[in-house]
Every structure is written in structure tokens, then in C-alpha cells.
Design an enzyme around this catalytic site. Structure first.
Site, PDB file in Angstrom:
ATOM      1  N   GLU A 128      -1.636  15.861   3.694  1.00  0.00           N
ATOM      2  CA  GLU A 128      -0.792  14.666   3.650  1.00  0.00           C
ATOM      3  C   GLU A 128       0.639  15.096   3.346  1.00  0.00           C
ATOM      4  OE1 GLU A 128      -0.438  10.246   1.575  1.00  0.00           O
ATOM      5  OE2 GLU A 128      -2.021  11.605   0.939  1.00  0.00           O
ATOM      6  N   GLY A 269       0.701  16.099  -7.460  1.00  0.00           N
ATOM      7  CA  GLY A 269      -0.222  16.076  -8.580  1.00  0.00           C
ATOM      8  C   GLY A 269      -1.652  16.319  -8.152  1.00  0.00           C
ATOM      9  N   ALA A 270      -2.057  15.638  -7.078  1.00  0.00           N
ATOM     10  CA  ALA A 270      -3.427  15.757  -6.595  1.00  0.00           C
ATOM     11  C   ALA A 270      -3.509  15.110  -5.224  1.00  0.00           C
ATOM     12  CB  ALA A 270      -4.413  15.099  -7.568  1.00  0.00           C
ATOM     13  N   MET A 271      -4.638  15.328  -4.540  1.00  0.00           N
ATOM     14  CA  MET A 271      -4.821  14.787  -3.201  1.00  0.00           C
ATOM     15  C   MET A 271      -6.241  14.279  -3.054  1.00  0.00           C
ATOM     16  SD  MET A 271      -3.572  14.053  -0.325  1.00  0.00           S
ATOM     17  CE  MET A 271      -4.515  13.254   0.962  1.00  0.00           C
ATOM     18  N   ASN A 273      -8.424  13.847  -0.689  1.00  0.00           N
ATOM     19  CA  ASN A 273      -9.255  14.203   0.461  1.00  0.00           C
ATOM     20  C   ASN A 273     -10.697  13.721   0.267  1.00  0.00           C
ATOM     21  OD1 ASN A 273      -7.025  16.086   1.278  1.00  0.00           O
ATOM     22  ND2 ASN A 273      -7.758  17.173  -0.537  1.00  0.00           N
ATOM     23  N   HIS A 305      -7.110   7.834 -10.345  1.00  0.00           N
ATOM     24  CA  HIS A 305      -6.307   7.459  -9.180  1.00  0.00           C
ATOM     25  C   HIS A 305      -6.886   8.063  -7.905  1.00  0.00           C
ATOM     26  CE1 HIS A 305      -2.427   6.513  -7.112  1.00  0.00           C
ATOM     27  NE2 HIS A 305      -2.775   7.571  -6.389  1.00  0.00           N
ATOM     28  N   GLU A 306      -7.160   9.365  -7.924  1.00  0.00           N
ATOM     29  CA  GLU A 306      -7.658  10.004  -6.709  1.00  0.00           C
ATOM     30  C   GLU A 306      -9.058   9.515  -6.357  1.00  0.00           C
ATOM     31  OE1 GLU A 306      -5.408  11.435  -5.102  1.00  0.00           O
ATOM     32  OE2 GLU A 306      -4.002  11.559  -6.766  1.00  0.00           O
ATOM     33  N   GLU A 328      -0.957   3.562  -1.766  1.00  0.00           N
ATOM     34  CA  GLU A 328      -0.482   4.144  -3.017  1.00  0.00           C
ATOM     35  C   GLU A 328      -0.136   3.096  -4.063  1.00  0.00           C
ATOM     36  OE1 GLU A 328      -0.981   7.013  -3.770  1.00  0.00           O
ATOM     37  OE2 GLU A 328      -1.206   8.077  -1.870  1.00  0.00           O
TER      38      GLU A 328
END
Length: 865
Positions: A128, A269-271, A273, A305-306, A328
Site C-alpha cells: 500500500e 506503523g503497520a499494514m 494485509n 486498528h489493523e 482509514e
């Protein structure tokens, strides 16, 4: 890298893709410098586009093309065209077809950290927003959804762990036992930005989760060997997130496995997937000795969140990148709700507002202002912003407040039922609310299209029986939007008895729908004291003159925690502005009110810690600029230090008591009550250090058994000009730990005296541990420099020059991180002519640099105007 003139992509130009991809089969043989990627795409013309037979253009960057096959036939070089960013097939069938492409990539050379790269020997991906085009040629856009099967292969010794999206279907050895392979299948169609792979020598902390329907989910957190003991909190946070989403919204996880991987080099911060979340390891690895309370809370929040993205982002994604806030903003609001339920809702709301004002209001008030849904962009990476995320979340919060709990749940249920498996738009989202609740949301859509922070002015009248409250709104011009329309603004408010503080009118939501409206309240015993914008019910700036006595009254009596805190904050801001502008001394209204609050043991210690925190220097600079006064960073810093000392003297009898009373006995725990006590203890310690030259802080540093108090005490010492010996000891103790050393770099710059900030930062860039290619390390040092407001804006311009030098060094390597760090300059227009000249010179130097990235060129161009 060539010099690029940013060409805008416009929302109005959106067209559906000419072709769709039904399935993707990837066969990836991992190698540090020459990874082979074979893709087989089952494609068909898109009937909604009506362009069957049109040329097929696939996105691709930094790829070496091997072979192309169409329906099994190898294409000759003349059958396709290879550009710097694309692969074009002029002729493709007008019916479904299979396209096979072989490409080669160099993960080791990829320091931009987009696409496939290596982090400390670990293969990983970040796709992303547009990283998949660095893996293979593809229709790299979020409205192309496909089901993926991925086969990974690697040297068995180098990558014993091979992970991808979905569920594992096969594992084994090949090549006479020298190579390991794994096959993963994701049954849920997804856009390519959600593709992920990980390969390397990793250790796993495993557990299971039983869904409410009885399905068993295998959970794992993968980290570098030796760090398994720092994963427990992340695993616990994941389980609580899964349970919360089931109980709150009826949303159950939909695969058999859920994996998290922590890597050292990561731009964000993070993804999220699908089924394979990849994290910056600073948001996974925690222990009492190495992580602060704030980091524990961040891990809890970001893991949630992820995970929540599984439904709000993955199962339903965005049609195009202009709709980014659809996933988001909504998911930020969901993680805010989760944290509020796990911790103190009142404290969480105040913290969220502080973040919004510090980041998004600043963005909205400067040259980088843009709507929650932008109209255009040159580089989409530049729009992962506070406006899209935090302001986007505020819009969801307003919708929730306007339609109520039942209406909000009905709208979300309809959204999931109607758009599951689709790429949706803001219009789709609002239509679900309109259909579920019957509300006309046409005017609410302006919040997504209009940039800027609305100002609400307040008029009041009392005729002896009826109190009249007049609210008026205006939104200042922003770049490209000189004229603004009125917005629907929910204003939560209450009325208090001016004599007793009793609540006369409990929380009530007024809906301001036009430029101005008057609301009347009859039958009151006397003129009330209004409590306005309770819970910060809308992302606006409230402009209402109030006396210090009234603000102190609200700080003492308001029943809403946010507006109670806001009253104390406004008192402090007014005092600081008067000190800067008029040379005034702090008056008794603020100091006495603060002393009463600090001693009130009925209040949450975390709330008291927030109330003791003065407005930042940047806050005061913005307030002065909005009032028509050019801010002087040195004068602001001096006033804030003077007020800190005055507060310390006024609270002196209570500070030592708080430092002792708030000590937490027993082993460290990150639970909210203990964290709140530590926060209040450190707030009191910071004030007490102004009285004893940091002696108590030095004792706490020496005795601390957790990083919250060790780093907190070091920060206090540095802030009063001490701590050099402790800082040296800190480096000796923690030099082996990258994440802890990030704190060491940041603290020294953040708390340097203004005149020494640039020199301190420059000295630390020469430290052997300053790995400038690691985003965490670069942000730690230069983020701290920009946060040291008086130091960054020192009249010498040394900090401006230093940051510009390093941005130019980083940009060719990692343009995404460099462009984001350039926002330190975004407020330059508020300062005096001398500072403006210096910043303009640095921005002009950056933009004139040959080979500047598209990311940086867009950001600097917007800041220059």
C-alpha cells in the site's frame, strides 16, 4: 532517479478499469538480489468499461522483465511495449484470457521499503498504496479485486518461515532438501495493495482463538529469534480486539489463521494485509524494561486498528485512493472506541483531541490543507495524513452522534451487508446512513469535500427568564478553496447553575445547520454558565471570550470530563498568551484552580496528569498567529518555562506528596490505573525538578525498574539542563537495543536548550548508532528536532539547514519517509520575515535539486505555494 514534474491525478477523471482480474497465481522464488516472480492472471474485459480489445496497460516499477505469455503462447518483443513504469499489450482477446509474466526483482537494493525488500535479512513486502507494481506487472489500483494463490520458495537455511495471505495449503522441501516451499490460498478477493509475503529466520509466539460461532483460529506473532518474550502484550491485544469486534458489531474473523510479523525497517506503523499483518517492530515488541506506558497503549491500539481493517478496509475496500478515509477514518474511529472501552473513555478522548489539534488542525491551517477526500494528488503516499485519518475519524464520530447508537449500528450493518466484497465510495457509505436512518446527509457530505477547520463564535443573551445562545460558523479559506459553505455541526452542550455548579440542562446536542442559529432555554433560575462542545462533539475551533473566573468555575464543576479539562487548558493558554504579548504575570485564577485539581484524589490520576500539562509551544504560536500576532519562538519558550516554574512554586507542598503517593508498588503492569498513577507521578516530578534542580528525578532514574519511569526521569533531567551522566549511562545500558536507543536519540534533541538543539542533533547524526536509512531512527532524531519548537525555529536557521541537508540525503533512498518529514516546515508562514526567508531558501534549495522524487517535489511545491 530522474527529476519529475508531479502530474496530478484527479478524482473527476476516475474511470473503471478496462479489464478485471479474477484470480492471481504467484510463484515466487526468493533470493536476496535476484528474486524471480512468476504470475498467472486470469483476466477478462470489464463490461462496465465497455472497452474489450483495448490495449492492456499494466503498472510496473524497478522490474526486470523475463517472459510474457498470453493464453499459453510466448510473446515476441514486438508484441508488447515496456516503459519505465508500465508494460503495454496493444492487442489482447475480447474474451477471458490468461496472462503469464515473469519478472526479476532485487530485494536487497530496495531501500525505499515499498514492494518486496529485506529488513535485517527478512524478506517482506509493503504494497500500500502502490508497492505491488514493484513485485510484478499488474493493474495496481484498489478497484481490481482478485483471489490469490501464492507459492513461495527459498533457501531452507535462509528462510525457514514462509508466509503469505490466506490459509496455508501445502508446505515441503524441494531441491534435494536445500529449498523450502509453502503454498498459501486466500479465498477472499482483494486488491493487490493487500498482498503480502514474509520469509526468513523467525520465531513465533502462538495461541488460538475461539470465535463466537465456535471456529478455532490459529494465531501467531513472528519476531526475530530472542525477542519472543516481548510479544505477549500484542497477542493479548489481538485476542481482545477479536472479541470486541464480535461483541460490539457482530464481526467475526473469516480465515483459519491470523499472523502478525514484526520487522525493523518499515515506513509506517503497520499494514493490514489480509491474514498477514506486517508491523513496524516498535509497535509489537514491549516489555516493562524496554517500553513505556505510551508504547504499550500504542501497541494495543494499532494491533486493534489493523485487525479491525479485516472488515473495514479488506472485506470492503476503497474504489480509488481518493476514498482512502473510507477505510482509514472509519478504522481509526473503531480503534478509538476500542481503546476507550479498554481504558478511560474520558482520558482517551482528551488524548485524541490533543493529537487532532497538534497534527490535523496544524495541517488544516497551512499550505498542506486538503479535504478528507482530496480532489487531486501527484503522489498518493503524501495523503496518508492526519486529515484523512484523524479528521476522517471525527466525521464518523459526528455521524454516530447525529444518528445515535441504534442508527449507527443499523447503518454499519447495512454497509457490511450491501458492500461486502466490493470497492466502495464515500457516497456508498453515506447512502447506508441515509437509508438506515432516513436522514438527509447531502449537506454532511461537505465535510468530506471541504478543507479547513470551522470556527464557531458564540453570542449569549439573558432576559431574566430565557437564555439565548447564538452560534455562528465560518471556515477560513484554504489553498484552492477560497469560499466555504456552512457545514452541519453537532454541538453537545449543557448549562450549569452559576451559584452552585449544579447541572441545569444535561448534555444536549444542538445541530447548527446554517451560517448562524439561535437556541433558547427557558425556565432557568438564573443566568447559567454554558458548557460547550462537550466531548469535543465536532472538529471545530470554539471562539468564545470567557473570564478566568468562569474557566476556573468550569474546571471545578463541569460534569463533562472533556470540557472540564478544556477549561483548564484555555486558562493556561490565556495566561501564556498574556505573558508573551503583554509581559503579564500568571494570575491566581489559574494557579489556584490547578492546585485544587491536582489535590483532588477523586479524579483519575491520568486526567490530573493531562490537566497539569501546559499547552505546547506550537499551540501558543498558532494561537498568537490566529490572533494577529507574529509568534516569537524564543519569547514563547521563555514564557512557558516561566509559567512552569510558577506552577511548581504554587503547587510545591503537593508535588513531593504526589511523587510519593503515585508510586506503584509491586511488579509492573500496563493496566490503565497503574499507568495513570505513573503519568501523574512524572508530571509532578517534572514540576518538582524546577524546585530541586532535578535531584528527586535523579533518584528515580537510578531506582527505576521500568522504562516509563527511567525514560521519564531522564527527560525531566534533560529539561532542567542536567542528565548528561544519566544519558551516557542509558546508552551504555541499552546500546544493544535499537528501539530503546530511538528514545535516547529523541530525548536528547527534544529537551535540548533551543540554542543548542541544532548542534545536538548534528552531533548525534555522527553517532555510530545513527542508521539514517532506518525510518524509526531518522524519525526519532529529526522528529524530535522539529518538535523542539524554539530549537527548530532558532533565529540562526541552523535547524532548517540541517533538516534540509538530511532530507536531500534521504530522498533518493526513501522518498516516502523524506517527504513526510518535510512537513516540519509547513508552519513557516506564521513566523517573522527573517525566519520565512530562511525557510523559503531551504525549500527552494530542495525543490531545485536534480533528481528530486515525486513525493518530495509535491510536498515542497505545496509548501512554497
Amino acid at each position: 532517479m530522474k527529476t519529475e514534474t508531479p502530474r496530478p491525478v484527479r478524482l473527476q477523471d476516475y474511470r473503471p478499469p478496462d479489464y478485471l482480474i479474477e484470480t492471481v497465481a504467484l510463484d515466487i522464488a526468493l533470493d536476496p538480489v535476484r528474486t524471480r516472480v512468476r504470475s498467472r492472471l486470469a483476466m477478462r474485459p470489464n463490461p462496465d468499461a465497455g472497452k474489450a480489445g483495448a490495449p492492456l496497460s499494466l503498472d510496473g516499477e524497478s522490474l526486470e522483465l523475463g517472459e510474457v505469455r498470453l493464453d499459453g503462447k510466448a510473446l515476441a518483443a514486438g508484441d508488447y511495449e515496456v516503459g519505465e513504469t508500465c508494460l503495454v499489450l496493444p492487442r489482447v482477446p475480447r474474451k477471458p484470457f490468461a496472462l503469464e509474466i515473469e519478472t526479476w526483482v532485487d530485494p536487497e537494493a530496495n531501500k525505499a521499503l515499498q514492494g518486496l525488500y529485506r529488513s535485517r535479512g527478512i524478506y517482506c513486502t509493503q504494497c500500500e498504496a502502490q508497492g505491488f507494481r514493484r513485485v510484478t506487472y499488474f493493474l495496481d489500483r484498489p478497484d481490481v479485486l482478485a483471489a490469490y494463490t501464492t507459492r513461495l520458495e527459498a533457501d531452507a537455511g535462509e528462510a525457514p518461515v514462509l508466509l503469505s495471505n490466506g490459509n496455508p495449503v501445502e508446505r515441503g522441501m524441494t531441491g534435494a532438501g536445500k529449498r523450502r516451499y509453502a503454498v498459501w490460498k486466500d479465498p477472499h478477493p482483494k486488491p493487490c495493495y493487500l498482498f503480502a509475503l514474509v520469509g526468513g529466520n523467525l520465531s513465533a509466539v502462538t495461541s488460538t482463538y475461539r470465535t463466537r460461532s465456535g471456529r478455532k483460529i490459529d494465531l501467531a506473532v513472528y519476531v526475530e529469534p530472542g525477542k519472543e518474550g516481548r510479544c505477549g502484550w500484542a497477542m493479548d491485544s489481538l485476542k481482545r480486539s477479536m472479541r470486541w469486534d464480535e461483541e460490539r458489531f457482530g464481526l467475526e474473523y473469516d480465515l483459519d489463521v491470523f499472523n502478525i510479523v514484526a520487522v525493523s525497517d518499515f515506513n509506517m506503523g503497520a499494514m493490514e494485509n489480509k491474514g498477514l499483518n506486517i508491523f513496524n517492530d516498535r509497535l509489537i515488541l514491549v516489555s516493562p524494561e524496554t517500553a513505556t506506558d505510551a508504547v504499550y497503549e500504542a501497541v494495543e491500539s494499532v494491533v486493534a486498528h489493523e485487525y479491525f481493517h479485516n472488515w473495514t478496509g479488506n472485506r470492503i475496500t476503497c474504489r480509488d485512493w481518493f476514498q482512502l478515509s473510507l477505510k482509514e477514518g472509519l478504522t481509526v474511529y473503531r480503534d478509538q472506541q476500542f481503546t476507550a472501552d479498554m481504558r478511560s473513555a474520558a482520558v482517551k478522548r482528551i488524548e485524541d483531541v490533543l493529537t487532532l489539534r497538534a497534527r490535523q488542525f496544524r495541517e488544516d491551517g497551512g499550505p498542506l490543507a486538503h479535504p478528507v477526500r482530496p480532489d487531486s494528488y501527484a503522489e498518493i503516499n503524501n495523503f496518508y495524513t492526519a486529515t484523512v485519518y484523524e479528521k476522517g475519524a471525527e466525521l464518523i464520530r459526528m455521524l454516530h452522534r447525529l444518528v445515535g447508537d441504534a442508527g449507527y449500528r443499523a447503518a454499519l450493518d447495512l454497509y457490511f451487508a450491501r458492500h461486502d466484497g466490493q470497492a466502495a465510495t464515500i457516497e456508498d457509505w453515506l447512502a447506508c446512513f441515509a437509508d438506515a436512518t432516513g436522514r438527509d446527509l447531502a449537506s454532511f457530505a461537505r465535510w468530506y469535500a471541504q478543507a479547513g477547520t470551522p470556527r464557531l463564535t458564540v453570542g449569549e443573551a439573558w432576559d431574566g427568564q430565557t437564555y439565548a445562545l447564538t452560534l455562528a460558523q465560518r471556515t477560513p479559506p484554504t489553498p484552492g478553496q477560497p469560499d466555504k459553505l456552512p457545514l452541519p455541526v453537532p454541538v453537545a452542550m449543557g448549562l450549569l447553575d452559576a451559584a452552585t455548579g449544579a447541572e441545569l440542562v444535561p448534555t444536549h446536542v444542538l445541530e447548527l445547520t446554517g451560517p448562524a442559529q439561535t437556541f433558547r432555554f427557558a425556565g432557568l433560575p438564573g443566568r447559567p454558565v454554558p458548557s460547550l462542545l462537550r466531548g469535543f462533539s465536532a472538529p471545530v475551533i470554539l471562539e468564545r471570550a470567557a473570564s478566568p473566573e468562569e474557566r476556573a468555575f468550569l474546571l471545578a464543576h463541569d460534569t463533562d470530563p472533556f470540557t472540564r479539562w478544556e477549561a483548564g487548558r484555555a486558562l493556561a493558554r490565556d495566561v501564556l498568551i498574556a505573558m508573551v504579548r503583554d509581559g503579564a504575570a500568571p494570575g491566581p485564577a489559574y494557579l489556584d484552580a490547578l492546585a485544587r485539581m491536582a489535590r483532588d484524589d477523586a479524579l483519575d490520576p491520568a486526567f490530573r496528569a493531562l490537566a497539569l500539562r501546559l499547552p505546547s509551544e506550537d499551540d501558543i504560536a498558532q494561537a498568537l498567529a490566529e490572533a494577529g500576532t507574529t509568534p516569537d519562538p524564543d519569547a514563547i519558550h521563555g514564557a512557558r518555562e516561566a509559567l512552569t516554574r510558577a506552577v511548581a512554586r504554587h503547587l510545591a507542598p503537593a508535588l513531593a506528596e504526589l511523587c510519593e503517593a503515585m508510586a506503584v508498588a509491586g511488579p509492573y503492569t500496563p493496566e490503565p490505573r497503574a499507568a495513570g498513577r505513573r503519568a501523574l507521578r512524572l508530571a509532578a516530578l517534572g514540576l518538582h525538578a524546577r524546585l530541586d534542580d532535578g535531584r528527586r528525578a535523579a533518584r528515580l532514574y537510578a531506582q527505576a525498574d521500568n522504562m516509563t519511569e527511567q525514560a521519564g526521569a531522564l527527560a525531566v533531567l534533560l529539561a532542567v539542563g542536567r542528565g548528561q551522566e544519566e544519558a551516557a549511562g542509558f546508552a551504555r545500558q541499552w546500546g544493544h537495543d535499537r528501539l530503546v536507543m530511538d528514545k535516547w536519540f529523541a530525548l536528547q534533541v527534544a529537551h535540548a536548550a533551543p540554542a543548542a538543539a541544532a548542534a545536538t542533533a548534528a552531533r548525534l547524526t555522527g553517532h555510530p548508532a545513527f542508521d539514517w536509512k532506518n525510518p524509526n531512527r531518522f524519525r526519532a532524531l529529526f522528529g524530535a528536532l522539529s518538535a523542539n519548537a524554539a530549537g527548530f525555529h532558532d533565529a540562526s536557521g541552523a535547524s532548517y539547514r540541517l533538516l534540509a541537508d538530511w532530507l536531500l540525503r534521504l530522498d533518493p533512498v526513501n522518498p516516502q519517509t523524506a517527504a513526510r518529514m518535510s512537513t516540519a516546515f509547513e508552519t513557516w508562514g506564521r513566523y517573522d520575515a527573517g525566519r520565512q526567508t530562511q525557510v523559503r531558501a531551504e525549500l527552494s534549495r530542495i525543490v531545485a535539486t536534480p533528481g528530486l522524487s515525486r513525493d518530495m517535489a509535491e510536498m515542497v511545491g505545496r509548501m512554497l505555494g
